[in-house]
Design an enzyme around this catalytic site. Structure first.
Site, short mmCIF file in Angstrom:
data_model
loop_
_atom_site.label_atom_id
_atom_site.label_comp_id
_atom_site.label_asym_id
_atom_site.label_seq_id
_atom_site.Cartn_x
_atom_site.Cartn_y
_atom_site.Cartn_z
N GLY A 93 0.83 -1.21 0.00
CA GLY A 93 0.00 0.00 0.00
C GLY A 93 0.86 1.25 0.00
O GLY A 93 1.85 1.31 0.72
N THR A 222 5.10 1.60 5.76
CA THR A 222 3.70 1.20 5.82
C THR A 222 2.96 2.13 6.77
O THR A 222 3.46 2.45 7.85
CB THR A 222 3.47 -0.26 6.26
OG1 THR A 222 2.08 -0.42 6.59
CG2 THR A 222 4.29 -0.71 7.45
N ASP A 224 0.52 1.18 8.27
CA ASP A 224 0.03 0.30 9.34
C ASP A 224 0.95 0.28 10.55
O ASP A 224 0.54 -0.13 11.64
CB ASP A 224 -0.14 -1.13 8.81
CG ASP A 224 -1.24 -1.22 7.78
OD1 ASP A 224 -2.07 -0.29 7.72
OD2 ASP A 224 -1.28 -2.22 7.04
O1 F6P Z 1 -0.83 -0.79 3.34
C1 F6P Z 1 -1.63 -1.43 4.21
C2 F6P Z 1 -3.05 -1.10 4.02
O2 F6P Z 1 -3.15 0.26 3.96
C3 F6P Z 1 -3.95 -1.71 5.08
O3 F6P Z 1 -4.11 -0.93 6.20
C4 F6P Z 1 -5.23 -1.91 4.32
O4 F6P Z 1 -5.96 -3.00 4.84
C5 F6P Z 1 -4.76 -2.21 2.96
O5 F6P Z 1 -3.52 -1.56 2.79
C6 F6P Z 1 -5.69 -1.76 1.89
O6 F6P Z 1 -5.10 -2.02 0.69
P1 F6P Z 1 -5.82 -1.84 -0.72
O7 F6P Z 1 -5.81 -0.39 -1.01
O8 F6P Z 1 -4.97 -2.62 -1.65
O9 F6P Z 1 -7.20 -2.35 -0.57
#
Ligand code: F6P
Length: 496
Positions: A93, A222, A224
């Site tokens: 992400g 990240t 997260d």
């Molecule tokens: O990068 C991690 C994250 O932001 C998580 O918190 C989230 O669940 C996920 O990516 C969402 O990803 P995507 O945009 O691919 O749905």
């Protein structure tokens, strides 16, 4: 000396075989002198001795014209041949700071004398299709670098691609290493989170097994904030700042309107298993704001009945309630709350279900049970793309961490990830180190139980002491016609 260097990688270290037109001893007078010279050139290395003992282990290389020097530090490999090229990728992400790390990798690679810095498009997945760019064509000036630091999303494009285990499918690895060899890559830097560190782990393992000299180093990223062994991850501070700011604005909005039965706003925040981002909603608390009325993290099981009861009680005391929930809250049996509503079926390459609709589902339940006005707000993409609200500490650290990853690879580290070590909270001070990626990949660092209140509906002051330094300062956007400008070169969008 007109030597060409070749090194052999051993599991625990490495040594160099130096093939000289004439024996180095002849050039420098004595073996001892030669070692002294090498020791002074190779500052980062301990020159442990010449090859007497090694000759027993590797008899095939003792031909009289060859001198073997053991210069070794555990886990490091380094070749003193002319520096060639670097490749960098982004994965997972995006964040508001990931491009600042990219800028840091680029600058340090150039400062350290690498010729080309390639950017793989869409990470390893794109690399496998032979998709990469020469970053010098994109970061042409100091202004471009400054714009890149302020540009959200992953400039190179991202991917969620899981490499197979080496034993399962060597073809993929052979293909990647063929491409890297063709591009004359010395250092491979991957900017990403847990899943991306799995890639660094596997590629560095493969390099060791096959004797490749390419160094693989991970640069953490990240929103997260769930990577092991690091105090925090670049990208988190900016997302936390945006969340604290937005929740504060949402709370203020709720003060203004009259509603007959009161209003409950549920704000859904990212972070599948780790509640660091949702906890950041508490940053809205200050002299002018009480902060959200409750915070629910995915570290604990979520009980819907207790939640409804708490909301009813809170509404008796206040007419406007704001609750922050993680997208990953789940019932005791592990069912995501989002799955109880109209969940999507999408699952990524790492088997992660897409989480969305938690706040919507809870608002529907609350309006049925309580009959009050509700509003669900999914911060979604905004929380990781909000460059206009980036934390200065975060953007600068992301840049430094990118530089540190490049420096580590240049100095011989492989199979490592850069970590941030906090030295003090106030004044905030932190530095970087490298740690073994095998101890980081696929692990998840959660919010400690003691930083969540006993009843599980808020975070403690210890958490706030931890997070506050990470959101400090601003990075003024470069505004054009009243809107922040991002890095863009003609044809860029078509590349992705
Ligand atoms: O990068 C991690 C994250 O932001 C998580 O918190 C989230 O669940 C996920 O990516 C969402 O990803 P995507 O945009 O691919 O749905």
């Amino acid at each position: 000396m007109t030597e060409s260097f070749k090194h052999f990688i051993l599991k625990e270290g490495c040594f160099y075989t130096i093939n000289c037109a004439t024996s180095p001893k002849k050039v420098l007078g004595s073996s001892r002198k030669f070692l002294e010279v090498l020791g002074s050139i190779w500052k980062f290395w301990e020159v442990l001795g010449s090859t007497g003992k090694l000759r027993d282990k590797f008899p095939e290389s003792g031909d009289g014209r060859t001198e073997k020097i053991i210069c070794y530090r555990k886990g490091q490999v380094m070749s003193r041949k002319e520096k060639r090229n670097v490749i960098v990728g982004q994965s997972g992400g995006p964040t508001a700071a990931i491009n600042s790390s990219l800028a840091g990798v680029f600058r340090t690679a150039k400062d350290r004398g690498y010729k080309k810095v390639y950017g793989m498009l869409h990470g390893v997945q794109g690399l496998l299709e032979g998709r990469y760019i020469d970053l010098s064509e994109h970061i042409r000036t100091g202004l471009d670098a400054e714009l890149l630091k302020r540009t959200p999303s992953a400039y190179l494009g991202s991917c969620r691609y899981k490499l197979p285990n080496i034993s399962e499918d060597k073809d993929v690895y052979e293909k990647i290493f063929d491409i890297l060899d063709k591009l004359e890559i010395d250092c491979f830097i991957y900017i990403g989170g847990n899943d991306s560190m799995d890639t660094i782990k596997k590629l560095s393992d493969y390099a060791i097994i096959t004797g490749s000299e390419i160094r693989f180093v991970g640069c953490p990223k990240t929103i997260d904030n769930d990577l092991a062994l690091t105090d925090h991850t670049p990208g988190y501070g900016s997302a936390a700042k945006y969340i604290g700011t937005s929740v504060k604005e949402i709370i203020r909005d709720g003060w203004s309107l009259e509603t007959s039965n009161g209003q409950i706003v549920v704000v859904e925040i990212m972070g599948r298993n780790a509640g660091w981002l949702t906890a950041a909603a508490a940053l809205s608390k200050g002299e002018d704001c009480d902060g959200p009325d409750a915070i629910y993290l995915p570290e604990l099981d979520f009980d819907i009945d207790k939640f409804i009861k708490k909301c009813k009680e809170m509404l008796k005391k206040k007419r406007s309630i704001v609750v922050a929930v993680s997208e990953g809250i789940h019932t005791k049996d592990g069912t995501y709350i989002s799955e109880l509503g109209n969940a999507t079926e999408y699952v990524d390459a790492f088997g992660h279900k897409q989480l969305t609709g938690t706040a919507r589902y809870l608002c529907n339940v609350l309006s049925q049970e309580i009959g009050c006005k509700t509003r669900s707000i999914e911060l979604s993409t905004l929380q990781r793309a909000a460059s206009h609200c980036a934390s200065r500490v975060d953007i600068l650290e992301a840049y430094e961490v990118g530089g540190a990853a490049m420096k580590a690879a240049d100095e011989g580290d492989t199979g490592k990830m850069v970590v941030i070590q906090r030295l003090s909270d106030d004044p905030y001070q932190a530095g970087t180190e490298v740690k073994d990626v095998h101890k980081i990949a696929n692990d998840e660092r959660l919010v400690p139980r003691e930083w969540i209140t006993k009843d599980g509906t808020y975070v403690t002051n210890e958490f706030l002491t931890y997070v506050r330094p990470l959101i400090q300062g601003d990075v003024a956007p470069i505004m054009v016609d009243g809107i922040p400008r991002h890095l863009y070169v003609p044809g860029y969008q078509e590349l992705l």
